[in-house]
Design an enzyme around this catalytic site. Sequence first.
Site, PDB file in Angstrom:
ATOM      1  N   SER A 144       0.863  -1.190   0.000  1.00 34.86           N
ATOM      2  CA  SER A 144       0.000   0.000   0.000  1.00 34.86           C
ATOM      3  C   SER A 144       0.892   1.231   0.000  1.00 34.86           C
ATOM      4  CB  SER A 144      -0.870   0.015   1.268  1.00 34.86           C
ATOM      5  OG  SER A 144      -1.528   1.261   1.402  1.00 34.86           O
ATOM      6  N   TYR A 157      -1.852   0.494  10.431  1.00 37.97           N
ATOM      7  CA  TYR A 157      -1.889  -0.019   9.055  1.00 37.97           C
ATOM      8  C   TYR A 157      -0.579   0.314   8.344  1.00 37.97           C
ATOM      9  CZ  TYR A 157      -3.736  -0.888   4.316  1.00 37.97           C
ATOM     10  OH  TYR A 157      -3.941  -1.353   3.034  1.00 37.97           O
TER      11      TYR A 157
HETATM   12  P1  NDP Z   1     -11.130  -6.386   0.754  1.00 38.79           P
HETATM   13  O1  NDP Z   1     -11.512  -6.203   2.179  1.00 38.79           O
HETATM   14  O2  NDP Z   1     -12.188  -6.440  -0.278  1.00 38.79           O
HETATM   15  O3  NDP Z   1     -10.253  -7.707   0.582  1.00 38.79           O
HETATM   16  C1  NDP Z   1      -9.484  -8.272   1.588  1.00 38.79           C
HETATM   17  C2  NDP Z   1      -9.377  -9.753   1.282  1.00 38.79           C
HETATM   18  O4  NDP Z   1      -8.486 -10.342   2.222  1.00 38.79           O
HETATM   19  C3  NDP Z   1     -10.698 -10.468   1.386  1.00 38.79           C
HETATM   20  O5  NDP Z   1     -10.850 -11.300   0.272  1.00 38.79           O
HETATM   21  C4  NDP Z   1     -10.570 -11.301   2.651  1.00 38.79           C
HETATM   22  O6  NDP Z   1     -11.262 -12.530   2.470  1.00 38.79           O
HETATM   23  C5  NDP Z   1      -9.082 -11.531   2.687  1.00 38.79           C
HETATM   24  N1  NDP Z   1      -8.593 -11.837   4.017  1.00 38.79           N
HETATM   25  C6  NDP Z   1      -8.631 -11.047   5.118  1.00 38.79           C
HETATM   26  N2  NDP Z   1      -8.129 -11.701   6.162  1.00 38.79           N
HETATM   27  C7  NDP Z   1      -7.743 -12.929   5.706  1.00 38.79           C
HETATM   28  C8  NDP Z   1      -7.146 -14.061   6.303  1.00 38.79           C
HETATM   29  N3  NDP Z   1      -6.840 -14.082   7.618  1.00 38.79           N
HETATM   30  N4  NDP Z   1      -6.890 -15.151   5.543  1.00 38.79           N
HETATM   31  C9  NDP Z   1      -7.214 -15.142   4.231  1.00 38.79           C
HETATM   32  N5  NDP Z   1      -7.771 -14.108   3.602  1.00 38.79           N
HETATM   33  C10 NDP Z   1      -8.039 -13.013   4.343  1.00 38.79           C
HETATM   34  O7  NDP Z   1     -10.096  -5.215   0.434  1.00 38.79           O
HETATM   35  P2  NDP Z   1      -9.299  -4.792  -0.887  1.00 38.79           P
HETATM   36  O8  NDP Z   1      -9.610  -5.687  -2.003  1.00 38.79           O
HETATM   37  O9  NDP Z   1      -9.517  -3.347  -1.034  1.00 38.79           O
HETATM   38  O10 NDP Z   1      -7.788  -5.008  -0.395  1.00 38.79           O
HETATM   39  C11 NDP Z   1      -6.961  -6.052  -0.891  1.00 38.79           C
HETATM   40  C12 NDP Z   1      -5.535  -5.758  -0.484  1.00 38.79           C
HETATM   41  O11 NDP Z   1      -5.148  -4.486  -1.005  1.00 38.79           O
HETATM   42  C13 NDP Z   1      -5.296  -5.689   1.027  1.00 38.79           C
HETATM   43  O12 NDP Z   1      -4.029  -6.240   1.323  1.00 38.79           O
HETATM   44  C14 NDP Z   1      -5.311  -4.187   1.291  1.00 38.79           C
HETATM   45  O13 NDP Z   1      -4.604  -3.865   2.468  1.00 38.79           O
HETATM   46  C15 NDP Z   1      -4.639  -3.680   0.035  1.00 38.79           C
HETATM   47  N6  NDP Z   1      -4.887  -2.278  -0.293  1.00 38.79           N
HETATM   48  C16 NDP Z   1      -6.172  -1.804  -0.433  1.00 38.79           C
HETATM   49  C17 NDP Z   1      -6.366  -0.458  -0.731  1.00 38.79           C
HETATM   50  C18 NDP Z   1      -7.723   0.149  -0.844  1.00 38.79           C
HETATM   51  O14 NDP Z   1      -7.817   1.400  -0.847  1.00 38.79           O
HETATM   52  N7  NDP Z   1      -8.800  -0.621  -0.972  1.00 38.79           N
HETATM   53  C19 NDP Z   1      -5.225   0.458  -0.927  1.00 38.79           C
HETATM   54  C20 NDP Z   1      -3.935  -0.161  -0.778  1.00 38.79           C
HETATM   55  C21 NDP Z   1      -3.791  -1.486  -0.487  1.00 38.79           C
HETATM   56  P3  NDP Z   1     -12.002 -13.375   3.616  1.00 38.79           P
HETATM   57  O15 NDP Z   1     -12.621 -12.378   4.556  1.00 38.79           O
HETATM   58  O16 NDP Z   1     -12.990 -14.182   2.851  1.00 38.79           O
HETATM   59  O17 NDP Z   1     -10.938 -14.217   4.246  1.00 38.79           O
END
Ligand code: NDP
Length: 258
Positions: A144, A157
Amino acid sequence: MTGAATDAQRRPAAVQRTAVVTGASSGIGAATARSLAGEGYHVVLAARRTDRIEELADEIGGTAYTLDVTDEAAVAEFAGWLDRADVLVNNAGGALGSEPVADGDSDEWRRMYEVNVLGVLHVTRALLPKLTAGGDGTVLIVSSTAGLATYEGGGGYAAAKSAAHAIAGTLRLELCGAPVRVIEIAPGMVRTAEFALNRFHGDHAAASRVYAGVAEPLTADDIADTIAWSVTRPSHVNIDLLVVRPRAQAAQHKVHRT
Ligand code: NDP
């Protein structure tokens, strides 16, 4: 037909390459699973919400695997189950809370570290033998811009994503000479359905304020497109670090809002 064949398309059909995407149940991970399937990869979708990854796996001809990346033993079992891995997209992660450091919640900071940092360690460490054995592997970490610049209320974060950034840099040094690339994609503001909602504990008003007045935040598809582009470069080309922001965000603190 125009355009160059991607790396995956150039290989004989019999050797379909496998891409593992963590956090593939929503947002950037789900969009990435779709994009990589479109590039010819067999995609293994890993996340905790089985129903979601099964539905998407059916849609794209991939395989769903229910996995909590913070569970070291479960990740080791996953690695044993997997036949091959050519690409690993470490995408599972997220933010919790927006309190200043003075009011930081230890439990939330611990959970952010577990998923954004230890999750990357567990999955990368477990899959590295397979990524290397294939002779042409790629580890991609979705970090990020919060890992590159701090902002008020983002301490926990930013600390976790700084660590993810450090892992990418360290791993690239350690694997120099091995047939594995290490790519880091650092997105800025991306509007996904759940990211901000999770951060603000289900408070829709607080979540929507993040994007208020921003004409076009990035979408999950924008980042998926960047990820697919990075991993389909020829094997000798390593995209070390790509910072991707919407045009309206010139820096972490500089966001144009109407
Ligand atoms: P989402 O919340 O939509 O996606 C997060 C994903 O991570 C979900 O699919 C969730 O699936 C999974 N997840 C969370 N905890 C676990 C775990 N313990 N084991 C396995 N899977 C897990 O957010 P985004 O798509 O926006 O974010 C995706 C990535 O991008 C993250 O790393 C986020 O920090 C990063 N990011 C996002 C930004 C934004 O502005 N949106 C900006 C910069 C980076 P489930 O709950 O089914 O396990």
